[in-house]
Structure formats: C-alpha cells, structure tokens
Write a protein that holds these residues in place. Structure first.
Motif, mmCIF file in Angstrom:
data_model
loop_
_atom_site.group_PDB
_atom_site.id
_atom_site.type_symbol
_atom_site.label_atom_id
_atom_site.label_comp_id
_atom_site.label_asym_id
_atom_site.label_seq_id
_atom_site.Cartn_x
_atom_site.Cartn_y
_atom_site.Cartn_z
ATOM 1 N N GLU A 72 33.899 37.116 36.765
ATOM 2 C CA GLU A 72 35.011 38.033 36.038
ATOM 3 C C GLU A 72 34.349 39.683 36.618
ATOM 4 O O GLU A 72 32.746 40.126 36.521
ATOM 5 N N LYS B 93 42.100 27.764 32.505
ATOM 6 C CA LYS B 93 42.811 29.190 32.282
ATOM 7 C C LYS B 93 43.224 29.857 32.681
ATOM 8 O O LYS B 93 42.451 30.971 33.399
ATOM 9 N N ILE C 80 45.004 33.593 34.832
ATOM 10 C CA ILE C 80 45.592 35.053 34.264
ATOM 11 C C ILE C 80 47.171 35.590 35.183
ATOM 12 O O ILE C 80 46.361 35.281 36.393
ATOM 13 N N GLU C 81 48.165 35.880 35.526
ATOM 14 C CA GLU C 81 49.043 35.694 36.179
ATOM 15 C C GLU C 81 48.724 36.935 37.017
ATOM 16 O O GLU C 81 48.673 38.237 36.812
ATOM 17 N N MET C 82 47.869 36.798 38.383
ATOM 18 C CA MET C 82 48.045 37.717 39.990
ATOM 19 C C MET C 82 48.717 37.447 39.923
ATOM 20 O O MET C 82 48.775 36.693 40.815
ATOM 21 N N TYR D 122 41.104 35.854 42.969
ATOM 22 C CA TYR D 122 42.529 36.347 41.928
ATOM 23 C C TYR D 122 42.120 38.128 41.860
ATOM 24 O O TYR D 122 41.461 38.689 41.694
ATOM 25 N N LYS E 111 44.250 41.452 40.601
ATOM 26 C CA LYS E 111 45.935 42.173 40.145
ATOM 27 C C LYS E 111 46.218 43.482 41.423
ATOM 28 O O LYS E 111 47.681 43.871 41.334
ATOM 29 N N ASP F 108 39.054 41.434 40.459
ATOM 30 C CA ASP F 108 39.581 40.326 39.313
ATOM 31 C C ASP F 108 38.175 39.259 38.804
ATOM 32 O O ASP F 108 37.741 38.993 37.741
#
Length: 193
Positions: free
Chosen positions: A70, A125, A127-129, A155, A157, A183
């Motif tokens: 990350e 899990k 994260i919407e990207m 992934y 944003k 990200d």
C-alpha cells in the motif's frame, strides 16, 4: 566438401536456434495460452496468470505467495503455499470477485507438478478503485535465483495508470518508488528450494 561444410554449418545454426526457444533448466516462463484456455480463465476469474517452470533434480520444493503493498509499504502476504515439485510444472494465480457489493475478492494460488497439485486461497477486502492494471514479467527464462516478481496487479484511484516497468520485476526492493506511486500493488513471487 564445401557443400558438406555448408550443410553442417546450416544444421548447427538451425540446432542453435531451436535450442534457444526451449525453456532453460531452473527457469520460470509465462505460459503461452491457447485462445480456448484464455476464454476458460476469463470465464472463471477476473485476472489470471499462468507460468511454466523447469527445474533440476536439486530443487524439491516451491513456495509461492502474493505480496501486498500500500503506497509502497509491504503490508503482508495475501496468500502463501508450498509444495513438492519434480522437474517441471505450472504456477497459477487467479483473482475472482467473491462479492461485488462487499468488494471482496478471492486470490487463489495453484502449483501443479508431476501429476499432483496444491492450492490455497484467501479472501481480500478491496477498496473501490477505478483503475486496475495487470502485468507479467516478460523476461525469457526467469531465473530461480534472482527472486524476481512474476506478475503484478495495480489498483489506483487515478485513471490512466500504466503497468510496472520491466526493472520492477527484476528488483522489487530497488524499485519501491515505482510501487509507492500506486494505492495498492500485488506481486506474485516464487522461491524454489
């Protein structure tokens, strides 16, 4: 005599060319899938990566895992399996959405060798990207000793991101600045013992 020498030279050149396309011992290569195999994989997963390996008898085991970064920091492994190997086989990573609403995916690793296989899976899990980019180490005959990354999933944003540079696959630690630009980055790795 000249014709015989010319024939021998041509045969040597052709033989050398044929050997260059064979997988080297102690190497990993991206598998060249048929159109049918690609359709089957795309029907069962969102992303899939397949590699062939060819090892000498001195290698008896393989460990395969996916590292998660990350913003350039290694935060852990998503999946990690180990199994015995015998000379040749395949490594497969597939990622499938488990639940679109919950943004959860399943990372499945499989190693197949000598008629047997081992698999492991783990939920992740997400994260919407909006941007997802995948990449594969395109080096011919990836060395077992170099600890190279085999594949990547990015992934972000941000839109318009590109895949990882070829240098990243060879030297993950030396290219951490490139990983930090995104990200979340997943890297597939393998170690033979």
């Amino acid at each position: 005599m000249k014709k015989l020498l010319a024939f021998i030279m041509i045969m040597l050149v052709l033989t050398a060319c044929d050997n260059s396309i064979l997988p080297k011992s102690n190497s990993i290569n991206p598998t060249k899938l048929t159109e049918r195999e690609e359709v089957i994989l795309s029907n069962t997963s969102d992303q899939a990566f397949v590699f062939d390996f060819n090892v000498e008898n001195s290698y008896k085991k393989v460990s395969v895992w996916v590292e998660k970064y990350e913003f350039g920091k290694l935060v852990g492994k998503v999946n990690d399996i180990g199994t015995e190997v015998n000379k040749s086989g395949q490594i497969i990573l597939s990622v499938s959405k488990l639940n679109e609403a919950a943004l959860e995916s399943i990372f499945t690793l499989t190693v197949s060798s000598d008629g047997g296989s081992a698999s492991g899976w783990g939920p992740e899990k997400m994260i919407e990207m909006p941007s997802v980019v995948t990449g594969v180490n395109q080096n011919e005959n990836i060395s077992l000793e170099c600890n190279e990354a085999l594949a990547s999933i990015i992934y972000s944003k941000q839109s318009g991101i590109s895949s990882m540079s070829p240098e990243l696959y060879k030297d993950v630690d030396g290219q951490i600045d490139e990983i930090a630009q995104h990200d979340v980055v997943y890297l597939l790795k393998a170690k033979f013992d």
